[in-house]
Design an enzyme around this catalytic site. Structure first.
Site, PDB file in Angstrom:
ATOM      1  N   LEU A 204      82.484-149.300  91.433  1.00 22.95           N
ATOM      2  CA  LEU A 204      83.688-148.424  91.138  1.00 22.95           C
ATOM      3  C   LEU A 204      84.901-149.074  91.544  1.00 22.95           C
ATOM      4  O   LEU A 204      85.232-149.430  92.597  1.00 22.95           O
ATOM      5  CB  LEU A 204      83.587-147.325  92.187  1.00 22.95           C
ATOM      6  N   HIS A 205      85.980-149.275  90.715  1.00 19.89           N
ATOM      7  CA  HIS A 205      87.037-150.154  90.519  1.00 19.89           C
ATOM      8  C   HIS A 205      88.115-149.829  89.748  1.00 19.89           C
ATOM      9  O   HIS A 205      89.188-150.339  90.101  1.00 19.89           O
ATOM     10  CB  HIS A 205      86.465-151.778  90.572  1.00 19.89           C
ATOM     11  N   ARG A 206      87.738-149.115  88.460  1.00 22.50           N
ATOM     12  CA  ARG A 206      88.982-149.048  87.639  1.00 22.50           C
ATOM     13  C   ARG A 206      90.212-148.111  88.279  1.00 22.50           C
ATOM     14  O   ARG A 206      89.825-147.278  88.970  1.00 22.50           O
ATOM     15  CB  ARG A 206      88.303-148.607  86.273  1.00 22.50           C
ATOM     16  N   ARG A 241      90.080-153.852  95.528  1.00 24.20           N
ATOM     17  CA  ARG A 241      91.155-152.682  94.864  1.00 24.20           C
ATOM     18  C   ARG A 241      90.500-151.332  95.632  1.00 24.20           C
ATOM     19  O   ARG A 241      91.279-150.636  96.030  1.00 24.20           O
ATOM     20  CB  ARG A 241      90.992-152.614  93.422  1.00 24.20           C
ATOM     21  N   ASP A 281      81.898-147.787  86.696  1.00 22.03           N
ATOM     22  CA  ASP A 281      82.941-147.493  85.562  1.00 22.03           C
ATOM     23  C   ASP A 281      83.226-148.763  84.949  1.00 22.03           C
ATOM     24  O   ASP A 281      84.197-148.708  84.500  1.00 22.03           O
ATOM     25  CB  ASP A 281      84.438-146.727  86.463  1.00 22.03           C
TER      26      ASP A 281
END
Length: 362
Positions: A204-206, A241, A281
């Site tokens: 999960l990073h977007r 992030r 994602d």
């Protein structure tokens, strides 16, 4: 033929690794430019070493920042390198700001551009990656589309058909090559206390997910509900992030979610290959899950990899908590007998054959 290969993120290095290996093994005249657009180059240097790849000749140290600033810094610094080196072709891969800057700089210097993984479209211009890939495609001289469907996207935008080549995706080459390197490195399971086929893997990073507190809360709630339903731990190699935004929003991870530091790529391949289910994602992880025959749930409302939906390896859940649970329960029961739509692992051979024959014919 002198070749400049532009990378700047871990996915780019991974997908370019077969191309770099080809150039190295065939003793071609090539060099790597690392844009340094995300996090520490030292981490990427470790990845290059892990995959047996040479170091970048140039590191642009672009750093993070707004899209405009980052793109401008890369554009300025990469132009200097290209003027100095004067390659015959610049190869870029994917949809980052580095891809956009590399394609623009080369195009303005009348240097040929080859875009690997070309003509992907999510048709969502709220995603900065969509803008990057569109402009890079229209600047490129060689569009290496992974599938016939992606080629159709390019033709819809009136891109010249004689510039588009369906080659398969280098991610298949990379997975096939690197899974061999990963064999025998299964200590990742003992370190995490995980048993094969008894955990869910999460990435999960977007920006649209982790920079939005409401969407991030929804996803975390969905993961909480999923753990309650299945009783299966969710392993999360956290992206820098996402870690930063969790702290910014003062959000805690729910029970059952095991946060671990970012893993090496070879360890991550092992975690992917042996997961019961993958939640992500990431576009690249959707592809890798498909290739490795592991069912995938995508935490987005669209994807530029629609082929994964067509073959049944992937489903879009968005960020609604109950939809995440519903899609996960459905995919975890699915048969893993889908056909990989991204090629047979020969994409690099096709790409380099096209470039070399084109160069020799001039």
């Amino acid at each position: 033929m002198k070749i400049a290969i532009v990378v700047g993120t871990r996915p780019e290095i991974i997908k370019m690794s077969p191309v770099i290996r080809y150039c190295k093994d065939h003793k071609l005249d090539f060099f790597i430019i690392h844009t340094g657009q995300h996090y520490s180059y030292n981490l990427d240097k470790v990845l290059l070493e892990e995959l047996g790849l040479p170091e970048a000749r140039y590191h642009l140290e672009a750093g993070s920042g707004s899209h405009g600033r980052q793109t401008a810094v890369i554009l300025d610094r990469i132009e200097e390198v290209l003027v100095k080196e004067n390659p015959h072709i610049v190869l870029v891969q994917g949809d980052t700001n580095g891809v956009l800057a590399g394609a623009l700089a080369a195009s303005k210097l009348h240097i040929k551009v080859g875009h690997i993984e070309a003509c992907l479209r999510s048709y969502d211009k709220l995603m900065p990656e969509e803008i990057n890939r569109i402009i890079a495609d229209h600047a490129a001289d060689y569009l290496f589309a992974p599938t016939e469907d992606s080629k159709k996207n390019g033709l819809k935008e009136n891109l010249p058909e004689n510039r588009i080549f369906v080659t398969g995706n280098t991610i298949v080459d990379a997975v096939f090559q690197n899974i061999k390197l990963a064999e025998g490195r299964e200590d990742i399971f003992s370190r995490l206390g995980a048993k094969k086929d008894e955990y869910i893997l999460l990435t999960l990073h977007r920006q649209e997910n982790v920079d939005d507190p409401n969407r991030l809360k929804e996803i975390l709630h969905g993961l909480e509900l999923l753990y309650r339903e299945l009783g299966m731990n969710i392993i999360y190699p956290i992206h820098p992030r996402a870690q930063k935004m969790l702290k910014t929003f003062n959000l805690k991870l729910p029970e059952g979610l095991i946060m671990v530091p970012p893993t090496s790529f070879l360890d991550f391949l092992n975690l992917e290959k042996n997961a019961k289910l993958i939640l992500t994602d990431s576009g690249g992880v959707q592809e890798e899950a498909c290739i490795l025959k592991v069912p995938c749930v995508t935490l987005r409302y669209n994807t530029e990899r629609p082929e994964t939906l067509s073959v049944g390896s992937n489903i879009l859940a968005g960020t609604d908590p109950r939809k995440i649970v519903e899609c996960s329960k459905m995919m975890i029961k699915t048969n893993r007998d889908w056909k990989n739509p991204f090629g047979n692992g020969q994409a690099t051979e096709k790409i380099m054959g096209i470039l070399l024959s084109s160069h020799l014919s001039k």
